[in-house]
Design a protein around this motif. Structure first.
Motif, short mmCIF file in Angstrom:
data_model
loop_
_atom_site.label_atom_id
_atom_site.label_comp_id
_atom_site.label_asym_id
_atom_site.label_seq_id
_atom_site.Cartn_x
_atom_site.Cartn_y
_atom_site.Cartn_z
N SER A 169 -8.66 26.76 -7.55
CA SER A 169 -8.17 25.43 -7.88
C SER A 169 -6.94 25.52 -8.77
O SER A 169 -6.73 26.50 -9.48
N SER A 170 -6.13 24.47 -8.72
CA SER A 170 -4.91 24.44 -9.51
C SER A 170 -4.63 23.02 -9.97
O SER A 170 -5.13 22.06 -9.39
N PHE A 171 -3.81 22.90 -11.01
CA PHE A 171 -3.45 21.58 -11.53
C PHE A 171 -2.55 20.87 -10.52
O PHE A 171 -1.63 21.47 -9.96
N SER A 172 -2.85 19.57 -10.28
CA SER A 172 -2.08 18.85 -9.27
C SER A 172 -2.18 17.34 -9.49
O SER A 172 -3.20 16.84 -9.99
N PHE A 173 -1.10 16.64 -9.10
CA PHE A 173 -1.09 15.18 -9.11
C PHE A 173 -1.24 14.62 -7.69
O PHE A 173 -1.09 13.42 -7.48
N ASN A 174 -1.53 15.49 -6.73
CA ASN A 174 -1.61 15.06 -5.34
C ASN A 174 -2.73 14.04 -5.09
O ASN A 174 -2.66 13.25 -4.14
N ASN A 175 -3.75 14.06 -5.94
CA ASN A 175 -4.86 13.13 -5.75
C ASN A 175 -4.43 11.68 -5.93
O ASN A 175 -5.06 10.77 -5.37
N PHE A 176 -3.37 11.48 -6.68
CA PHE A 176 -2.88 10.12 -6.91
C PHE A 176 -2.30 9.50 -5.64
O PHE A 176 -2.14 8.29 -5.55
N LEU A 177 -1.99 10.36 -4.65
CA LEU A 177 -1.50 9.84 -3.37
C LEU A 177 -2.56 9.04 -2.65
O LEU A 177 -2.25 8.16 -1.84
N GLN A 178 -3.84 9.34 -2.95
CA GLN A 178 -4.95 8.62 -2.31
C GLN A 178 -4.94 7.15 -2.69
O GLN A 178 -5.36 6.29 -1.90
N ILE A 179 -4.44 6.85 -3.88
CA ILE A 179 -4.38 5.46 -4.33
C ILE A 179 -3.46 4.64 -3.44
O ILE A 179 -3.70 3.46 -3.18
N GLY A 180 -2.40 5.28 -2.97
CA GLY A 180 -1.43 4.57 -2.13
C GLY A 180 -1.80 4.51 -0.67
O GLY A 180 -1.09 3.86 0.12
N GLU A 181 -2.89 5.18 -0.28
CA GLU A 181 -3.32 5.15 1.12
C GLU A 181 -3.68 3.72 1.53
O GLU A 181 -4.24 2.96 0.73
N LYS A 182 -3.38 3.37 2.77
CA LYS A 182 -3.64 2.02 3.26
C LYS A 182 -5.12 1.69 3.18
O LYS A 182 -5.50 0.57 2.79
N SER A 183 -6.00 2.65 3.53
CA SER A 183 -7.44 2.40 3.50
C SER A 183 -7.92 2.08 2.10
O SER A 183 -8.77 1.20 1.90
N THR A 184 -7.34 2.76 1.10
CA THR A 184 -7.72 2.51 -0.29
C THR A 184 -7.25 1.14 -0.74
O THR A 184 -7.98 0.39 -1.40
N ARG A 185 -6.01 0.79 -0.39
CA ARG A 185 -5.46 -0.51 -0.79
C ARG A 185 -6.23 -1.66 -0.14
O ARG A 185 -6.55 -2.66 -0.79
N VAL A 186 -6.54 -1.51 1.14
CA VAL A 186 -7.30 -2.55 1.85
C VAL A 186 -8.69 -2.70 1.24
O VAL A 186 -9.17 -3.82 1.01
N ALA A 187 -9.35 -1.56 0.95
CA ALA A 187 -10.69 -1.60 0.35
C ALA A 187 -10.66 -2.24 -1.03
O ALA A 187 -11.57 -3.01 -1.39
N PHE A 188 -9.60 -1.95 -1.80
CA PHE A 188 -9.49 -2.53 -3.14
C PHE A 188 -9.37 -4.05 -3.07
O PHE A 188 -10.06 -4.77 -3.79
N PHE A 189 -8.48 -4.54 -2.21
CA PHE A 189 -8.29 -5.98 -2.10
C PHE A 189 -9.51 -6.66 -1.47
O PHE A 189 -9.84 -7.80 -1.83
N ASN A 190 -10.20 -5.97 -0.55
CA ASN A 190 -11.45 -6.50 -0.02
C ASN A 190 -12.48 -6.66 -1.13
O ASN A 190 -13.17 -7.68 -1.22
N SER A 191 -12.58 -5.63 -1.97
CA SER A 191 -13.52 -5.67 -3.10
C SER A 191 -13.17 -6.79 -4.06
O SER A 191 -14.04 -7.50 -4.55
N LEU A 192 -11.86 -6.95 -4.31
CA LEU A 192 -11.41 -7.95 -5.27
C LEU A 192 -11.74 -9.36 -4.81
O LEU A 192 -12.34 -10.13 -5.56
N TRP A 193 -11.38 -9.70 -3.58
CA TRP A 193 -11.58 -11.09 -3.15
C TRP A 193 -13.04 -11.41 -2.91
O TRP A 193 -13.50 -12.49 -3.26
N ILE A 194 -13.79 -10.48 -2.36
CA ILE A 194 -15.20 -10.77 -2.09
C ILE A 194 -16.00 -10.82 -3.39
O ILE A 194 -16.94 -11.60 -3.53
#
Length: 277
Positions: A43-68
């Motif tokens: 394992s190594s230090f990385s900021f690549n995991n933050f790319l998951q936040i910008g994924e379309k599936s994550t954004r859609v799920a977040f807004f689905n969670s928010l409105w419901i």
């Protein structure tokens, strides 16, 4: 506090550090690591995991969670206030029994309750079978829809709204209401100008206590949504199932920060915990 009593808290502190704080520290560390599954040797230090936040599936799920979660919380606030107000103003001597019946379902396993509710929402369910025997044909087929998830959230978390509102209403001094009427207020004006503002602590506490599990949960949308409704909790669950612990931990920590912030709001609004007792 006496030192002998402090020793009694040692098992609790060990439990807290081992099963609460330590996992959070590990999740924070994983959020900034790049590893393959459970193999952390390379394992190594990385900021690549933050790319998951910008994924379309994550954004859609977040807004689905928010409105419901917002819709479910608003419905719970309206229904919860009506129930709490009617119960607090009733002349019944067994209010505790009614409150017990309201929170009784919370003592059972949430998965069992949700599965049972999912059965009722399916085309072939026990309720339709029972009604068909008396000549009533009732067809319910809403499982796998947003409506099913919304109903499940409201039915599950409505007690979280009722209890804090009821506690604040019960603690309002009746003499204040009598004084308001003596000063010329009508019953309607008394409610909007006296009772509702004085019960605002319970509303705020109940809103946060209802919104948080509605926003972050994954079991109810998974079961009642039939896999069609994806909320942020389902994204975290899917990431961990795929052994992507790094991105899953990062999103989990973000949700934990949101939850912590809202808990701090409860402490700010209700410092003495009056709405929870």
């Amino acid at each position: 506090m006496n030192k002998s009593y402090k020793k009694l808290a040692i098992p609790y502190m060990v439990w807290l550090y081992a099963l609460a704080l330590l996992p959070i520290v590990i999740m924070i560390a994983l959020s900034f690591m790049n590893s393959e599954g459970v193999d952390f040797s390379s394992s190594s230090f990385s900021f690549n995991n933050f790319l998951q936040i910008g994924e379309k599936s994550t954004r859609v799920a977040f807004f689905n969670s928010l409105w419901i979660a917002l819709v479910a919380t608003i419905i719970c606030a309206i229904l919860g206030y009506v129930v709490a107000y009617k119960l607090a103003r009733s002349k019944m001597h067994n209010k505790f029994l009614i409150l017990t019946l309201l929170i009784l379902p919370m003592w059972s396993n949430i998965l069992l309750r949700t599965e049972a509710l999912g059965n009722i929402m399916s085309p072939q369910n026990i309720l339709s079978d029972l009604l068909s025997k008396v000549g009533i044909n009732l067809v319910i087929n809403i499982k796998g829809t947003y409506l099913a998830v919304l109903i499940g959230l409201v039915l599950t978390y409505l007690p979280f709204m009722i209890l804090p509102i009821y506690n604040t209403l019960e603690k309002i001094d009746p003499s204040i209401e009598e004084a308001a009427l003596d000063l010329g207020l009508t019953e309607s004006q008394k409610f909007w100008k006296i009772i509702l503002p004085m019960s605002s602590k319970g509303i705020v506490t109940g809103t946060i206590m209802t919104f948080l599990p509605c926003f972050s949960g994954f079991a109810i949308p998974e079961i009642l949504g039939n896999g069609n409704i994806v909320l942020i909790g389902n994204i975290i669950d899917a990431l961990f199932r795929d052994m992507n612990y790094n991105a899953g931990s990062l999103i989990g920590i973000i949700i934990l920060v949101i939850i912590t912030g809202m808990i701090m709001i409860i402490n700010k609004v209700d410092k003495g915990g009056e709405t929870l007792i």
